[in-house]
Scaffold this active site. Structure first.
Site, PDB file in Angstrom:
ATOM      1  N   ASP A 506       0.862  -1.190   0.000  1.00  0.00           N
ATOM      2  CA  ASP A 506       0.000   0.000   0.000  1.00  0.00           C
ATOM      3  C   ASP A 506       0.901   1.245   0.000  1.00  0.00           C
ATOM      4  OD1 ASP A 506      -2.233   1.608   0.211  1.00  0.00           O
ATOM      5  OD2 ASP A 506      -2.750   1.012   2.252  1.00  0.00           O
ATOM      6  N   ASP A 581      -9.093   4.182  -1.210  1.00  0.00           N
ATOM      7  CA  ASP A 581      -9.850   4.606  -0.034  1.00  0.00           C
ATOM      8  C   ASP A 581     -11.175   5.247  -0.416  1.00  0.00           C
ATOM      9  OD1 ASP A 581      -7.667   3.592   1.195  1.00  0.00           O
ATOM     10  OD2 ASP A 581      -6.801   5.527   1.758  1.00  0.00           O
TER      11      ASP A 581
END
Ligand SMILES: *[C@@H]1O[C@H](CO)[C@@H](O)[C@H](O)[C@H]1NC(C)=O
Length: 909
Positions: A506, A581
């Site tokens: 990530d 997100d």
């Protein structure tokens, strides 16, 4: 002090949604502004007469910019696969070398035999049914499939190739420097640039490359993920900013936006009823793509004149990159599926995942400790909900130091992992590329001592802020650094985990909280002296290369699973991706499909979105609908922000829990189909999740639809993505013969045979999903707690008949885990149904054995009811019972044949 700053930043982050002013507009990005202001129809580039050299597989030419006489080398290569073309343009003698991207490519594409016809009038280069026709002045290339002009390069005349030059001295001294004579004064931002408090020193000055591509046949342009926008690209020219490709960690991203996001995949397709074509712009620098739509075209008469096409006003895409060279692949189609395959031929496919990776993943930021992890896993069993993988976000580490554990919370990590693997489950943990700058942390010490960090412009280790506070970023462009990073995944180095643990990469855009636009400075330096500017969109990709290498060496016989946020063309060869997100609202659920459709046609078949939405608390109805939708998307993971309420399914009222359970069980029942589709994706190169136009390329009404999609050509999925609705509109597409396919509701076999929009009733248990008549789909209907436990379970075949009472399908079976399928250890079967008989036939010779057998066959679409069936396999024949289902479908009970045997089942009336 620094810690305080960090907390202030964190507070700011958690209280605001995206502030677009933190990100550049084209106007604020000097190269974009310069290139976008080029006036159409006045190209200064021309082919230099007599400069042609022909080779068996390519031609080379010289171009000149007539404004300043600067010269360029052009090379056009014919490619064997797909009869495509590769066009490369670089300066003839650049002041210093310009960056060429190679890591995106699966391998160097094989060049093929071309035919060159050079008359005084024009130069034609052809390969197979495709040809490129050059026009000298202004420079233009027209690409034809058969005799149809599908793509035209520089037909708008927007090409700009900024030659490297030395910085002009102040005016007084310029007379002594004959070679520097900027014809116009350089605009501010050309030689250095500021954005907010950040300074970009631009040591090489302006070096942008830009080119336009027209698609005379296209009614729709699509591609160039990642954007939170519709599948169909919008016209941007004259209507705000272009689409931007620059890997960025955009906090609470906006929808219906062309802003950059985490990934950049510069492939764009133009599709129309007569032909499809595409361009892959192989450039890893910041890129903007301006879309010229028919309605905004200001020079339609010129385009009409030069293209000679029936469409006077074609769609066009204007690619603008900050540095590098022009290296573009022209994908010649002529169908959408052809272009998708041509793209994966060049950049690769998603390798077949382990079966568990296609099952359900349970994640949140964060499962607090080892007890929490095991309790959640146990609760899934208590409520009889299948789940394959528990995930750990950053909090499992010792203070965000990767390859360490928080000893207080995860003191028995090995035992915890074993407790999961004993249940057939997996653990996936996060490893980010920001390295905490803390003396005594081995990774930091090694990188410091060995000079492994990315450098700033002054050649010191670059420092930024990220989760650990002060952090540095390994220079993953250096093969030695990649190897070092990869080595850390070996069990002998990371002793407190096991080889069954999979990896989540990530924040690899890379995210730098205090950097310009939340990323690294462009004048940072990487291996080989390249600036970050040249390679930015590849940084995450290089982390994936390293992780994949590490996991492959950790256990050479286990297929790695990696999830990545950042990605570039070719990253699909290493990792699954998700859309980052997102937020717990209905519109984000809709975007999960739009975004994954765009990714899917750009090579990323293994795509998904955070189920429930990452930010915000999810209400029950949205959560249920999201599970129902995601159960039919490739990557299926629930995930949530640390500030959200816990949202494991049993924390909701029973009704919701049961609907979620149902959605998950449905996913598990279709795992044999998912697995077979991914095998076929790897070997054939076509997307698993497909836009309607992929299978119905002549149905114009279907082109822009992005609220529904197909899984291969088998299932049509139309999730419910609005609150409180009791019906949804499903579009049933039109085939070339103007009729529709037959479609069978997978829940009850109800048949649909109309075309166009049909309003379909839904209740809270239902989302409309249809199996196409003419297909056979494999399932397993005994659901267990995790998918590895289902490996020996029997199969069900769902046979959906077309109008001729025929159907076919495939099934791939192997050990679901290792690479042995690459040496033939699999069973790959084709099923056909014709003349009341279902036959299985192996494709190739099976070299794998299985305990699985055929438990039932459901046949939908028969027009009369058989009395009985008989099966023949291994030389014996047995009679089988038949049950009636709703809507005239029948079930043939317990055929019983082992799946490693060929069989025939005949219906008897
Ligand atoms: C593993 O499972 C055993 C048996 O249920 C339990 O006693 C133990 O606490 C678990 N350990 C960890 C670290 O999860």
């Amino acid at each position: 002090m620094s810690l305080i700053l960090f907390f202030i930043f964190a507070i700011l982050q958690s209280s605001l949604s995206v502030d677009p002013s933190n990100f550049k507009t084209c106007e604020q990005s000097s190269f974009c502004k310069r290139c976008r202001s080029v006036k159409p129809g006045q190209s200064h580039y021309a082919i230099i007469p007599g400069s042609l050299n022909s080779y068996s597989d390519s031609v080379t030419l010289e171009l000149v910019n007539k404004e300043n006489q600067h010269k360029f080398d052009l090379k056009l290569t014919g490619l064997v696969k797909g009869n495509n073309f590769r066009l490369e343009i670089d300066e003839k003698q650049p002041l210093s070398p310009r960056y060429r991207v190679t890591d995106s490519l699966k391998e160097t594409p094989t060049a093929g035999q071309i035919k060159v016809i050079d008359t005084n009038e024009q130069l034609t280069v052809s390969i197979g049914p495709n040809k490129a026709v050059f026009h000298s002045e202004p420079f233009r290339i027209d690409f034809y499939h058969n005799e149809i002009l599908t793509t035209s390069v520089n037909s708008k005349g927007l090409m700009k190739f900024e030659e490297l030059r030395s910085k002009p001295k102040p005016v007084e001294s310029s007379e002594n420097q004959e070679e520097q004579q900027p014809s116009v004064e350089d605009e501010p931002g050309t030689w250095e640039e500021n954005f907010k408090s950040h300074h970009d020193s631009k040591p090489k000055g302006p070096e942008a490359v830009a080119l336009d591509f027209s698609f005379p046949e296209a009614d729709i342009l699509f591609g160039i993920p990642e954007h939170a926008d519709s599948f169909a690209l919008r016209t941007t020219h004259g209507k705000g900013d272009p689409y931007r490709l620059y890997n960025l960690d955009v906090f609470e991203y906006e929808l219906n936006s062309r802003m950059a996001l985490y990934g950049s995949v510069p492939v764009l397709y133009g599709h129309g009823q007569r032909a499809s074509a595409g361009v892959f712009w192989n450039n890893a620098a910041e890129t903007w793509v301006d879309i010229h739509g028919p309605e905004s075209n200001v020079v339609s008469s010129i385009v009409k004149f030069v293209s000679g096409s029936v469409k006077s006003d074609p769609y066009a895409a204007h690619f603008i990159s900050e540095s590098g060279v022009i290296d573009v692949f022209i994908l010649m189609g002529p169908t959408p599926l052809d272009t998708f395959k041509q793209y994966t031929d060049i950049t690769g496919t998603v390798p077949l995942p382990q079966q568990f990776a296609l099952a359900y993943h349970q994640c949140r930021w964060n499962y607090n400790d080892q007890k929490d992890v095991i309790t959640v896993s146990e609760k899934f069993d208590e409520y009889d909900i299948p789940m394959d993988t528990m995930w750990l976000d950053i909090e499992y580490t010792d203070n965000k130091k990767y390859f360490t554990w928080d000893k207080q919370k995860f003191g028995d990590s090995i035992e915890m992992i074993k407790n999961l693997t004993d249940l057939g489950r997996h653990l996936t943990i996060i490893i980010d590329p920001h390295i905490k700058r803390e003396g005594g942390y081995f990774f930091h010490d090694d990188c410091t001592n060995k000079g492994y960090y990315t450098k700033n412009k002054d050649n010191n280790d670059y420092e930024g802020w990220c989760w650990p506070g002060s952090a540095s970023y390994p220079d993953l462009f250096n093969p030695e650094v990649r190897k070092y990073f990869a080595d850390q995944y070996l069990v002998e180095n990371f002793k407190t985990y096991t080889k069954d643990v999979m990896i989540w990469n990530d924040m690899n855009e890379p995210s730098v909280f205090n950097g310009p636009e939340v990323t690294m400075l462009k004048d940072n330096l990487h291996f080989g002296g390249w600036e970050h500017r040249d390679v930015h969109n590849l940084y995450g990709h290089m982390q994936l290369v390293s992780t994949f290498d590490g996991l492959s060496r950790r256990d050479p016989n286990q297929r790695p699973f990696i999830l990545s946020r950042a990605h570039f063309s070719g990253s699909q060869r290493y990792a699954a991706i998700w859309t980052g997100d997102n937020k717990a609202d209905w519109e984000h659920l809709e975007h999960s499909i739009k975004m994954c459709l765009s990714e899917s046609v750009a090579g990323f078949s293994f795509c998904g979105s955070d189920v429930g939405g990452f930010f915000g608390n999810v209400e029950a109805e949205l959560f249920r609908r999201w599970y129902q939708a995601a159960a039919f998307q490739p990557f299926f993971r629930s995930h949530a922000h640390i500030d959200t309420k816990r949202r494991e399914p049993w924390l909701f009222p029973e009704e919701t829990r049961l609907i979620i359970r149902d959605a998950l069980r449905k996913r598990y029942s279709y795992l044999p189909l998912w697995y077979t589709m991914f095998y076929e994706h790897e070997t054939v190169g076509l997307p698993v999740m497909r836009p309607m136009l992929a299978q119905y390329p002549h149905d114009k009404d279907a082109f822009a639809i992005d609220s529904q999609y197909l899984l291969q050509d088998k299932l049509l999925v139309r999730p419910v993505m609005q609150q409180g609705v009791n019906k949804v509109d499903v579009y049933f597409p039109v085939k070339d013969d103007k009729t529709g396919d037959l479609w069978y509701d997978i829940d009850n076999y109800q048949k649909y045979e109309n075309t166009g929009y049909i309003s379909v009733p839904v209740d809270e248990n239902k989302i409309p999903i249809y199996q196409r008549g003419g297909t056979i789909v494999p399932k397993k209907e005994r659901i267990r707690r995790s998918s590895p436990l289902m490996i020996h379970d029997p199969y069900t075949l769902i046979v959906a008949l077309d109008k001729n009472h025929q159907a076919k399908g495939t099934l791939f079976i192997d050990d679901e885990k290792s690479y042995e399928y690459r040496s033939g250890k699999f069973i790959y079967t084709e099923f056909t149904f014709d003349k009341d008989t279902l036959r299985s036939k192996f494709i190739g010779t099976p070299k794998y054995s299985t305990n699985s057998w055929l438990e039932r066959v459901v046949i939908a679409g028969l027009n009369r009811q058989p009395k009985q069936a008989k099966i023949t396999y291994e030389g014996k024949t047995e009679e089988l019972d038949i049950l009636e289902n709703a809507h005239g479908a029948i079930t043939v009970r317990k055929p019983g044949s082992n799946m490693a045997k060929e069989f025939t089942i005949q219906l008897i009336y």
